[in-house]
Scaffold this motif. Structure first.
Motif, short mmCIF file in Angstrom:
data_model
loop_
_atom_site.label_atom_id
_atom_site.label_comp_id
_atom_site.label_asym_id
_atom_site.label_seq_id
_atom_site.Cartn_x
_atom_site.Cartn_y
_atom_site.Cartn_z
N ARG A 252 0.63 -1.33 0.01
CA ARG A 252 0.52 -0.47 -0.40
C ARG A 252 1.14 1.49 -0.21
O ARG A 252 2.23 1.38 0.14
CB ARG A 252 -0.72 0.04 1.12
CG ARG A 252 0.07 0.11 2.54
CD ARG A 252 -1.66 -0.06 3.87
NE ARG A 252 -0.56 -0.01 5.24
CZ ARG A 252 -0.10 1.04 5.82
NH1 ARG A 252 -0.21 2.39 5.67
NH2 ARG A 252 0.35 1.02 6.77
N ASN A 253 0.32 2.45 -0.54
CA ASN A 253 0.99 3.65 -0.87
C ASN A 253 1.37 4.06 1.12
O ASN A 253 0.58 4.36 2.43
CB ASN A 253 0.37 4.58 -1.40
CG ASN A 253 1.38 5.91 -1.24
OD1 ASN A 253 1.98 6.46 -0.64
ND2 ASN A 253 0.89 6.70 -2.84
N ARG A 254 1.97 4.14 1.51
CA ARG A 254 2.48 4.25 2.77
C ARG A 254 3.66 5.88 2.46
O ARG A 254 3.73 6.21 3.33
CB ARG A 254 4.18 3.61 3.62
CG ARG A 254 3.33 2.43 3.86
CD ARG A 254 4.12 0.94 4.46
NE ARG A 254 4.44 1.28 5.30
CZ ARG A 254 5.70 0.74 6.01
NH1 ARG A 254 5.89 -0.10 5.60
NH2 ARG A 254 5.70 1.43 7.34
N GLY A 255 3.67 6.63 1.58
CA GLY A 255 3.96 7.72 1.36
C GLY A 255 5.35 7.92 1.26
O GLY A 255 6.30 6.94 1.19
N LYS A 256 5.93 8.98 1.27
CA LYS A 256 7.54 9.51 0.54
C LYS A 256 8.29 8.35 1.63
O LYS A 256 9.11 8.34 1.34
CB LYS A 256 7.54 10.36 -0.46
CG LYS A 256 9.48 10.80 -0.92
CD LYS A 256 8.73 12.21 -0.59
CE LYS A 256 10.50 12.38 -1.09
NZ LYS A 256 10.57 14.19 -1.67
N GLY A 257 7.42 9.40 2.49
CA GLY A 257 8.89 8.62 3.91
C GLY A 257 9.13 7.10 4.09
O GLY A 257 9.82 6.98 4.35
N GLY A 258 7.91 6.74 4.31
CA GLY A 258 7.27 5.05 4.39
C GLY A 258 8.31 4.45 3.52
O GLY A 258 9.32 3.47 3.34
N ALA A 259 8.43 4.74 1.44
CA ALA A 259 8.41 4.16 1.01
C ALA A 259 10.40 4.67 0.95
O ALA A 259 10.98 3.15 0.90
CB ALA A 259 8.30 4.96 -0.79
#
Length: 251
Positions: A63-70
Motif C-alpha cells: 500500500r502507499n505508505r507515503g514518500k517517507g515510508g517508501a
C-alpha cells in the motif's frame, strides 16, 4: 522503489521512490555514471533495464505508505556503505552526487562514522534563481519557520530530496523514523542532530518540476502538524531515539 548500486573506493546505494514507472532521474543518473566509469579507473555500476535483482532492485509496497515510508523501506533494504536518496522527478542534478561525496568523505573517517550531507536549495532562494509562484514561496518560507521552531534550526533547507548518509547514520536515522509523509526529512535531521551527528549542507542545482504531487495548502497544514507532533511526542517521551542498534537486523 528502485535501488542502483555504484562501486568505486566504496559502495554507494541510490534509492529512487517511484510509483509505477521508472523515475525520470534514472536516465540522467545512468548518463553521469557512464561518464564517471569512463574517467575513473576501477569505477563500476550495476543496472539493467530488465531490473534484475543484482543490478536494479525493485521493492514494492503493498500500500502507499507515503514518500517517507517508501524511502525508509528502500534505505533499510540497501547494501551500500554510503546511501543516497533522490527525488525521482529529476529536480536535482544527479551529477551533484560528486559534491555530496566530496563533503562526506572527511566526515566518514572510520567504518562506524555516522554523518549526513544534505543537498540544499537555500542559495537559489537568496539569489532568486528558483522559479516559484509567490504563493508557493510564502508557504515555503512559513514552513521553514515552523521547521526551525519545532525541529531543526541549523539546516536552511531540510526538504531537498537529495541526501547522502553513511551506513551507520542511515541505520540510526531510519530505524528511529516515525513520520512517513512529506515531513519525514525534518524528523530525520532532528534525529541526526539529537544524536550529534555532523551534518553539512551542499548547494545543488535544482529546477522546479511541473506536476508536483503536493497540494500546497493541504500539504502545508499536514506538514505543519507533523512537525508539531514530532516535537511534542519526543518532548513527552512518547517517541524515543535509540542510539544503539543491532545492525545485523538490517543486513
Amino acid at each position: 522503489m528502485l535501488g542502483l548500486s555504484v562501486f568505486g573506493l566504496y559502495m554507494v546505494f541510490v534509492v529512487f521512490p517511484a510509483i509505477h514507472d521508472v523515475p525520470s532521474m534514472m536516465k540522467e543518473a545512468l548518463e553521469h555514471l557512464e561518464a564517471r566509469r569512463a574517467a575513473v579507473p576501477g569505477f563500476t555500476y550495476e543496472y539493467t533495464e530488465k531490473h534484475s535483482a543484482d543490478r536494479v532492485r525493485v521493492l514494492t509496497l503493498e500500500r502507499n505508505r507515503g514518500k517517507g515510508g517508501a524511502i525508509r523501506m528502500g534505505m533499510l533494504s540497501s547494501r551500500g556503505e554510503w546511501l543516497l536518496f533522490a527525488d525521482a522527478d529529476g529536480a536535482t542534478r544527479f551529477s551533484d552526487l560528486d559534491q555530496l561525496e566530496a563533503e562526506l568523505k572527511p566526515l566518514a573517517t572510520a567504518a562506524d562514522s555516522a554523518a549526513v550531507v544534505c543537498g540544499s536549495r537555500a542559495h537559489l532562494e537568496k539569489e532568486s534563481i528558483a522559479q516559484r509562484s509567490l504563493f508557493r514561496t510564502i508557504l515555503m518560507k512559513g514552513f521553514h519557520l515552523v521547521v526551525r521552531l519545532f525541529t531543526v534550526r541549523d539546516i536552511r533547507d531540510t526538504q531537498c530530496g537529495f541526501k547522502l548518509l553513511t551506513r551507520p547514520a542511515m541505520l540510526l536515522c531510519f530505524a528511529n523514523l516515525h513520520v512517513e509523509r512529506w515531513a519525514f526529512d525534518a524528523e530525520l535531521l532532528y534525529i541526526a542532530q539529537r544524536l550529534k551527528m555532523p551534518i553539512k549542507e551542499v548547494a545543488v542545482h535544482w529546477t522546479e518540476i511541473e506536476g508536483s504531487k503536493l497540494t500546497p495548502i493541504i500539504s502545508w497544514i499536514e506538514m505543519g502538524l507533523d512537525l508539531f507532533f514530532i516535537w511534542f511526542r519526543y518532548s513527552i517521551g512518547a517517541w524515543r531515539i535509540r542510539d544503539q542498534l543491532d545492525s545485523k537486523k538490517f543486513e
